[in-house]
Design an enzyme around this catalytic site. Structure first.
Site, PDB file in Angstrom:
ATOM      1  N   LYS A 113       7.329 113.257  81.154  1.00 20.59           N
ATOM      2  CA  LYS A 113       8.735 113.098  81.573  1.00 20.59           C
ATOM      3  C   LYS A 113       9.560 114.317  81.159  1.00 20.59           C
ATOM      4  CE  LYS A 113      10.677 108.840  81.411  1.00 20.59           C
ATOM      5  NZ  LYS A 113      11.066 107.533  80.777  1.00 20.59           N
TER       6      LYS A 113
HETATM    7  O1  G3P Z   1      12.902 104.532  80.587  1.00 20.29           O
HETATM    8  C1  G3P Z   1      14.147 104.877  81.045  1.00 20.29           C
HETATM    9  C2  G3P Z   1      15.059 103.747  81.428  1.00 20.29           C
HETATM   10  O2  G3P Z   1      14.366 102.682  81.950  1.00 20.29           O
HETATM   11  C3  G3P Z   1      16.131 103.431  80.445  1.00 20.29           C
HETATM   12  O3  G3P Z   1      16.761 102.208  80.661  1.00 20.29           O
HETATM   13  O4  G3P Z   1      18.209 100.342  79.930  1.00 20.29           O
HETATM   14  O5  G3P Z   1      18.123 102.472  78.571  1.00 20.29           O
HETATM   15  O6  G3P Z   1      19.247 102.410  80.771  1.00 20.29           O
HETATM   16  P1  G3P Z   1      18.154 101.834  79.933  1.00 20.29           P
END
Ligand code: G3P
Length: 288
Positions: A113
């Site tokens: 990533k």
């Molecule tokens: O892995 C990245 C993403 O899914 C993050 O999610 O909930 O932290 O916005 P969130």
């Protein structure tokens, strides 16, 4: 078992291998897992260690990340596993490439990533040229998605994922699901070398909408995948409608996919904020 007719791959978004085993047990399948610095820093093992007052040294934290990834890989050996480089606004492409080369040795199905920034795209283009697989994260705009497409031109299908963050756009009052819809529409004019991975999925409506729109992949936290399992791994009904409430719609932008990637606008405040937060969470578990 994967429901018949479900083309979207389902990933777990987690930094905890215990959750990998639990979710695999509940769903009967799991196509992959995504991780990020915040998820690793907040994983139960990391929190346990910090509770005892013992932060990681820099080499230890990398070893810890590697251990988590390798545990996940033993549970889902055929699954794709996303591993995120450490990057803040000053991190060079070269520094990201060094991390990518090292992380790619951790497991055969590593997807590295990188953030969608100038340095992140330079690094991703180089990584793809070396034959590594990438997952471009913190995507909030169609311009960024077009830049990822252009920067990775020539990659084979499966080598490049793009992660638009649905929930974080919703948090800002904009309709994150529109971004998924717009990118899928834009990419339909392309050669299919970038797969759309719906990320920051917070609700079953996000989950079902992403399936309905034909996202290649969804990554969701265990809470959502549990809910899906309790509901019987249903697919969205034919007449499924996503109720957006007060979220502001995102208009479709007509963009070419073939410009040099440097010509697209890579800026978005949530990309900058997300990058800073990942770096902050990671640094918070390392001894000064
Ligand atoms: O892995 C990245 C993403 O899914 C993050 O999610 O909930 O932290 O916005 P969130």
């Amino acid at each position: 078992m994967k429901p018949v007719g479900l083309k979207t791959k389902i990933f777990l978004d987690s930094g905890d291998s215990v959750e990998t085993a639990e979710i695999l047990g509940k769903l009967g399948f799991l196509d992959g897992q995504t991780t990020n610095p915040s998820l690793i820093a907040k994983s139960p093992e990391s929190l346990q260690r910090l509770k005892s007052g013992d932060k990681f040294t820099a080499p230890e934290v990398t070893d810890f990340y590697q251990t988590v990834i390798q545990k996940v890989a033993t549970i889902i050996p055929q699954g794709s596993i996303s591993i995120e480089v450490y990057a803040d606004e000053h991190t060079s492409a070269e520094a990201m490439i060094e991390q990518a080369k090292s992380f790619s040795t951790w497991t055969p199905r590593a997807q590295i990533k990188f953030p969608i920034t100038t340095a992140g795209l330079q690094a991703a283009a180089a990584a793809v040229a070396m034959g590594l697989s990438v997952n471009m994260t913190l995507c909030f705009t169609q311009q960024q998605a077009a830049a990822v497409y252009a920067a990775t031109a020539g990659a084979v299908k499966g080598q490049v994922y793009l992660s638009p963050f649905v929930g974080r756009l919703d948090d800002s009052g904009q309709n994150g699901i529109d971004l998924i819809k717009n990118i899928i529409q834009m990419y339909s004019a392309g050669d299919g070398h970038v797969e759309v991975l719906a990320a920051s999925v917070r609700t079953m409506d996000h989950f079902f909408s992403s399936i309905k729109l034909g996202a290649d992949i969804i990554t969701a936290p265990s809470k959502i995948l549990n809910e899906w399992s309790v509901g019987g791994l249903n697919l969205p009904p034919q007449d499924f409608v996503y109720h957006t409430g007060n979220l502001q719609p995102l208009a479709y932008e007509q963009l070419s996919l073939t410009n040099p990637w440097q010509e697209y606008d890579l800026n978005h405040p949530l990309t900058a904020k997300g990058l800073a937060k990942f770096a902050e969470d990671w640094n918070s578990i390392i001894k000064k």
